[in-house]
Design a protein around this motif. Sequence first.
Motif, PDB file in Angstrom:
ATOM      1  N   TRP A 146       0.825  -1.216   0.000  1.00 36.05           N
ATOM      2  CA  TRP A 146       0.000   0.000   0.000  1.00 36.05           C
ATOM      3  C   TRP A 146       0.855   1.260   0.000  1.00 36.05           C
ATOM      4  CZ3 TRP A 146       0.295   3.775   3.637  1.00 36.05           C
ATOM      5  CH2 TRP A 146       0.808   3.450   4.894  1.00 36.05           C
ATOM      6  N   HIS A 147       2.155   1.134   0.346  1.00 38.65           N
ATOM      7  CA  HIS A 147       3.080   2.271   0.256  1.00 38.65           C
ATOM      8  C   HIS A 147       3.331   2.683  -1.202  1.00 38.65           C
ATOM      9  CE1 HIS A 147       5.432   2.470   4.307  1.00 38.65           C
ATOM     10  NE2 HIS A 147       4.186   2.077   4.511  1.00 38.65           N
ATOM     11  N   CYS A 148       3.037   1.785  -2.133  1.00 40.07           N
ATOM     12  CA  CYS A 148       3.406   2.019  -3.529  1.00 40.07           C
ATOM     13  C   CYS A 148       2.438   3.002  -4.167  1.00 40.07           C
ATOM     14  CB  CYS A 148       3.423   0.697  -4.295  1.00 40.07           C
ATOM     15  SG  CYS A 148       4.694  -0.438  -3.716  1.00 40.07           S
TER      16      CYS A 148
ATOM     17  N   PHE B   8      16.976  18.512  -7.666  1.00 37.07           N
ATOM     18  CA  PHE B   8      17.184  17.078  -7.502  1.00 37.07           C
ATOM     19  C   PHE B   8      15.857  16.420  -7.123  1.00 37.07           C
ATOM     20  CE2 PHE B   8      21.381  18.762  -7.107  1.00 37.07           C
ATOM     21  CZ  PHE B   8      22.241  17.756  -7.523  1.00 37.07           C
ATOM     22  N   ILE B   9      15.779  15.131  -7.392  1.00 36.12           N
ATOM     23  CA  ILE B   9      14.614  14.346  -6.990  1.00 36.12           C
ATOM     24  C   ILE B   9      15.080  12.919  -6.686  1.00 36.12           C
ATOM     25  CG2 ILE B   9      14.048  13.617  -9.340  1.00 36.12           C
ATOM     26  CD1 ILE B   9      11.501  14.509  -6.576  1.00 36.12           C
ATOM     27  N   GLY B  10      14.401  12.268  -5.747  1.00 32.73           N
ATOM     28  CA  GLY B  10      14.710  10.872  -5.443  1.00 32.73           C
ATOM     29  C   GLY B  10      15.809  10.654  -4.436  1.00 32.73           C
ATOM     30  N   LEU B  11      16.255  11.714  -3.740  1.00 30.69           N
ATOM     31  CA  LEU B  11      17.314  11.565  -2.747  1.00 30.69           C
ATOM     32  C   LEU B  11      16.750  11.045  -1.429  1.00 30.69           C
ATOM     33  CD1 LEU B  11      19.205  14.957  -3.226  1.00 30.69           C
ATOM     34  CD2 LEU B  11      19.804  12.729  -4.199  1.00 30.69           C
ATOM     35  N   PRO B  12      17.489  10.204  -0.717  1.00 33.91           N
ATOM     36  CA  PRO B  12      17.080   9.842   0.631  1.00 33.91           C
ATOM     37  C   PRO B  12      17.012  11.084   1.525  1.00 33.91           C
ATOM     38  CG  PRO B  12      18.857   8.417  -0.159  1.00 33.91           C
ATOM     39  CD  PRO B  12      18.739   9.547  -1.129  1.00 33.91           C
ATOM     40  N   TRP B  13      15.976  11.181   2.329  1.00 35.55           N
ATOM     41  CA  TRP B  13      15.817  12.290   3.270  1.00 35.55           C
ATOM     42  C   TRP B  13      15.784  13.648   2.564  1.00 35.55           C
ATOM     43  CZ3 TRP B  13      14.308  11.448   8.103  1.00 35.55           C
ATOM     44  CH2 TRP B  13      14.577  10.204   8.695  1.00 35.55           C
ATOM     45  N   MET B  14      15.378  13.687   1.315  1.00 35.89           N
ATOM     46  CA  MET B  14      15.333  14.955   0.597  1.00 35.89           C
ATOM     47  C   MET B  14      14.376  15.935   1.275  1.00 35.89           C
ATOM     48  SD  MET B  14      14.702  15.526  -3.476  1.00 35.89           S
ATOM     49  CE  MET B  14      12.950  15.928  -3.465  1.00 35.89           C
ATOM     50  N   HIS B  15      13.274  15.391   1.770  1.00 38.00           N
ATOM     51  CA  HIS B  15      12.305  16.202   2.522  1.00 38.00           C
ATOM     52  C   HIS B  15      11.862  15.493   3.789  1.00 38.00           C
ATOM     53  CE1 HIS B  15       9.075  18.794   3.632  1.00 38.00           C
ATOM     54  NE2 HIS B  15       8.114  17.990   3.223  1.00 38.00           N
ATOM     55  N   THR B  16      11.596  14.185   3.684  1.00 42.44           N
ATOM     56  CA  THR B  16      11.168  13.384   4.828  1.00 42.44           C
ATOM     57  C   THR B  16      11.835  12.021   4.748  1.00 42.44           C
ATOM     58  OG1 THR B  16       9.293  12.362   3.690  1.00 42.44           O
ATOM     59  CG2 THR B  16       8.889  14.520   4.740  1.00 42.44           C
ATOM     60  N   TRP B  17      11.553  11.183   5.740  1.00 47.26           N
ATOM     61  CA  TRP B  17      12.008   9.795   5.705  1.00 47.26           C
ATOM     62  C   TRP B  17      11.377   9.073   4.517  1.00 47.26           C
ATOM     63  CZ3 TRP B  17      10.818   5.623   9.991  1.00 47.26           C
ATOM     64  CH2 TRP B  17      11.681   4.532   9.840  1.00 47.26           C
ATOM     65  N   GLY B  18      10.200   9.515   4.091  1.00 44.85           N
ATOM     66  CA  GLY B  18       9.549   8.901   2.948  1.00 44.85           C
ATOM     67  C   GLY B  18      10.166   9.250   1.615  1.00 44.85           C
ATOM     68  N   SER B  19      11.009  10.295   1.570  1.00 44.72           N
ATOM     69  CA  SER B  19      11.664  10.658   0.312  1.00 44.72           C
ATOM     70  C   SER B  19      12.552   9.518  -0.182  1.00 44.72           C
ATOM     71  CB  SER B  19      12.511  11.920   0.499  1.00 44.72           C
ATOM     72  OG  SER B  19      11.711  13.040   0.774  1.00 44.72           O
ATOM     73  N   GLY B  20      12.529   9.313  -1.482  1.00 44.00           N
ATOM     74  CA  GLY B  20      13.315   8.228  -2.040  1.00 44.00           C
ATOM     75  C   GLY B  20      12.602   6.897  -1.999  1.00 44.00           C
ATOM     76  N   ARG B  21      11.465   6.823  -1.303  1.00 40.78           N
ATOM     77  CA  ARG B  21      10.644   5.618  -1.263  1.00 40.78           C
ATOM     78  C   ARG B  21       9.395   5.850  -2.104  1.00 40.78           C
ATOM     79  NH1 ARG B  21      11.097   2.897   4.218  1.00 40.78           N
ATOM     80  NH2 ARG B  21      12.943   3.774   5.215  1.00 40.78           N
ATOM     81  N   PHE B  22       8.726   4.770  -2.469  1.00 40.97           N
ATOM     82  CA  PHE B  22       7.484   4.918  -3.214  1.00 40.97           C
ATOM     83  C   PHE B  22       6.489   5.814  -2.471  1.00 40.97           C
ATOM     84  CE2 PHE B  22       8.420   0.733  -5.462  1.00 40.97           C
ATOM     85  CZ  PHE B  22       8.599   1.333  -6.687  1.00 40.97           C
ATOM     86  N   LEU B  23       6.499   5.747  -1.147  1.00 38.53           N
ATOM     87  CA  LEU B  23       5.512   6.483  -0.365  1.00 38.53           C
ATOM     88  C   LEU B  23       5.668   7.995  -0.492  1.00 38.53           C
ATOM     89  CD1 LEU B  23       3.161   6.074   1.630  1.00 38.53           C
ATOM     90  CD2 LEU B  23       4.841   6.205   3.491  1.00 38.53           C
ATOM     91  N   GLY B  24       6.891   8.482  -0.723  1.00 39.21           N
ATOM     92  CA  GLY B  24       7.118   9.920  -0.716  1.00 39.21           C
ATOM     93  C   GLY B  24       7.426  10.542  -2.065  1.00 39.21           C
ATOM     94  N   ILE B  25       7.564   9.729  -3.105  1.00 37.05           N
ATOM     95  CA  ILE B  25       8.006  10.254  -4.400  1.00 37.05           C
ATOM     96  C   ILE B  25       6.997  11.231  -4.990  1.00 37.05           C
ATOM     97  CG2 ILE B  25       8.393   9.603  -6.810  1.00 37.05           C
ATOM     98  CD1 ILE B  25       9.834   7.121  -5.785  1.00 37.05           C
ATOM     99  N   ASP B  26       5.720  10.894  -4.928  1.00 42.34           N
ATOM    100  CA  ASP B  26       4.701  11.742  -5.544  1.00 42.34           C
ATOM    101  C   ASP B  26       4.750  13.152  -4.971  1.00 42.34           C
ATOM    102  OD1 ASP B  26       2.499  12.807  -6.786  1.00 42.34           O
ATOM    103  OD2 ASP B  26       1.052  11.432  -5.914  1.00 42.34           O
ATOM    104  N   ARG B  27       4.763  13.268  -3.665  1.00 45.23           N
ATOM    105  CA  ARG B  27       4.789  14.586  -3.027  1.00 45.23           C
ATOM    106  C   ARG B  27       6.046  15.357  -3.406  1.00 45.23           C
ATOM    107  NH1 ARG B  27       4.303  13.903   3.056  1.00 45.23           N
ATOM    108  NH2 ARG B  27       6.176  12.684   2.647  1.00 45.23           N
ATOM    109  N   ASP B  28       7.196  14.693  -3.367  1.00 47.87           N
ATOM    110  CA  ASP B  28       8.451  15.363  -3.699  1.00 47.87           C
ATOM    111  C   ASP B  28       8.472  15.827  -5.155  1.00 47.87           C
ATOM    112  OD1 ASP B  28       9.300  14.914  -1.125  1.00 47.87           O
ATOM    113  OD2 ASP B  28      10.632  13.251  -1.634  1.00 47.87           O
ATOM    114  N   ALA B  29       7.995  14.957  -6.051  1.00 50.29           N
ATOM    115  CA  ALA B  29       7.993  15.296  -7.474  1.00 50.29           C
ATOM    116  C   ALA B  29       7.058  16.468  -7.755  1.00 50.29           C
ATOM    117  CB  ALA B  29       7.584  14.077  -8.298  1.00 50.29           C
TER     118      ALA B  29
END
Length: 423
Positions: free
Chosen positions: A57-59, A380-401
């Motif tokens: 469901w994180h995806c 940049f996009i897709g970095l670990p901890w770019m904004h949150t712990w969820g950055s770089g994971r499927f769970l956080g990519i949409d928000r960051d992008a």
Amino acid sequence: MSTHVPVVVIGGGQAGLSVSWYLGRSGIEHLVVEAETAVHAWADKRWDNFTLVTPNWHCRLPGYTYTGPDPDGFMTRDEVVAWLRGWLETFDAPLVEHTTVTRLCRIDGNRFELTLDGPDGADTVTCDQAVIATGGYPLPVIPPFAPALDPGVHQIHSEQYFNPEQLPDGAVLVVGTGQSGTQIAEDLHLAGRQVHLAVGNAPRVARTYRGRDCMTWLADMGLYDTPTQEYPGGRAAQEKTNHYVTGRDGGRDIDLRAFALDGMKLYGMLTDGKDSTLRFAPTLTESLDKADAVYNSICGDIDRYIDARGIDAPPPSRYEPVWTPPEDPAELDLAAAGITSIIWAIGYRPDYRWIEASAFDGAGRPMQTRGITEVPGLSFIGLPWMHTWGSGRFLGIDRDARYVAEHIVASLGENRPRLAAAQ
């Protein structure tokens, strides 16, 4: 290919293509340049029995979420590849594959020039905005003493491992206990190979606790949404290796002590080696104790969350060690132990040498806030901890992008090409 494109996204994985999804939605002309293929990292750099460690469901990607029959399960490598390909069919990304960006530099004060190396040779393209989506740490780390080891021992990095059958007969040493190292050690162990494991300082987490997956609890608690500057533990917490756990066979804990009871040989931190002799720091007991302490600490955090909200859940529990090292081994003779292979699972390092811009700190890491740098037009996009712990994971990519794409749209201003209102 035109000689000038308003936006170029370098990297066609899920992060770069998520930015592309938003740019296309806003009518922004852009190009996505990918060195391999869009699903290369998942299809070609994961072992055969790989599964996600985060629940399905994180995806979540722009306009696309997991809708399969097992939201609390863990997709296999092939299922992830199929899911990503399904997403790619939902939009028409301007993607150029098998093309590498070998140089990015500033020209004319406000544009970037990119040198491309593709199937038809070298080319150049200019852009106003460049998005780096090549991943946080692309270069596999191999220790400097590796070439001094017995040349008869087969050495590979974890990204080159696919299955036990590819390795020579004999015992295997896995170095590193992050997510890849522990799961590869388990894969070999379940296949009946004698495994030796050099244990690092990675923490661990329970797979399920009090009736639910721990990562589902943590998501409910807001840990994946907490901005980096507000995250408990600060920079020290962000620098730690991710907690080890597995989604294999429906998901379970990874307990190195239980592996030891079942015959796996454990050692402390590998410090150096030459010929057939490896040396270890006396850290095994401490590393196991610290990993278990983190495991129990997370369980305690979940307990407090449950109590504060009066949630009906099964009773609390704590992990109790099932095995204690009788000693901290100082050395290992590869030949005497019958070790014919070493798998280095000690991580990756950044490599942005191809980018000619003052956007990096002394360690070569991007200096950015939510992906935006102080260099106008570079993000940049897709970095670990770019904004949150969820950055770089499927769970956080949409928000960051979405954030990066909105910044680009705003930066292009009145000169933006074919801008349509975001829906």
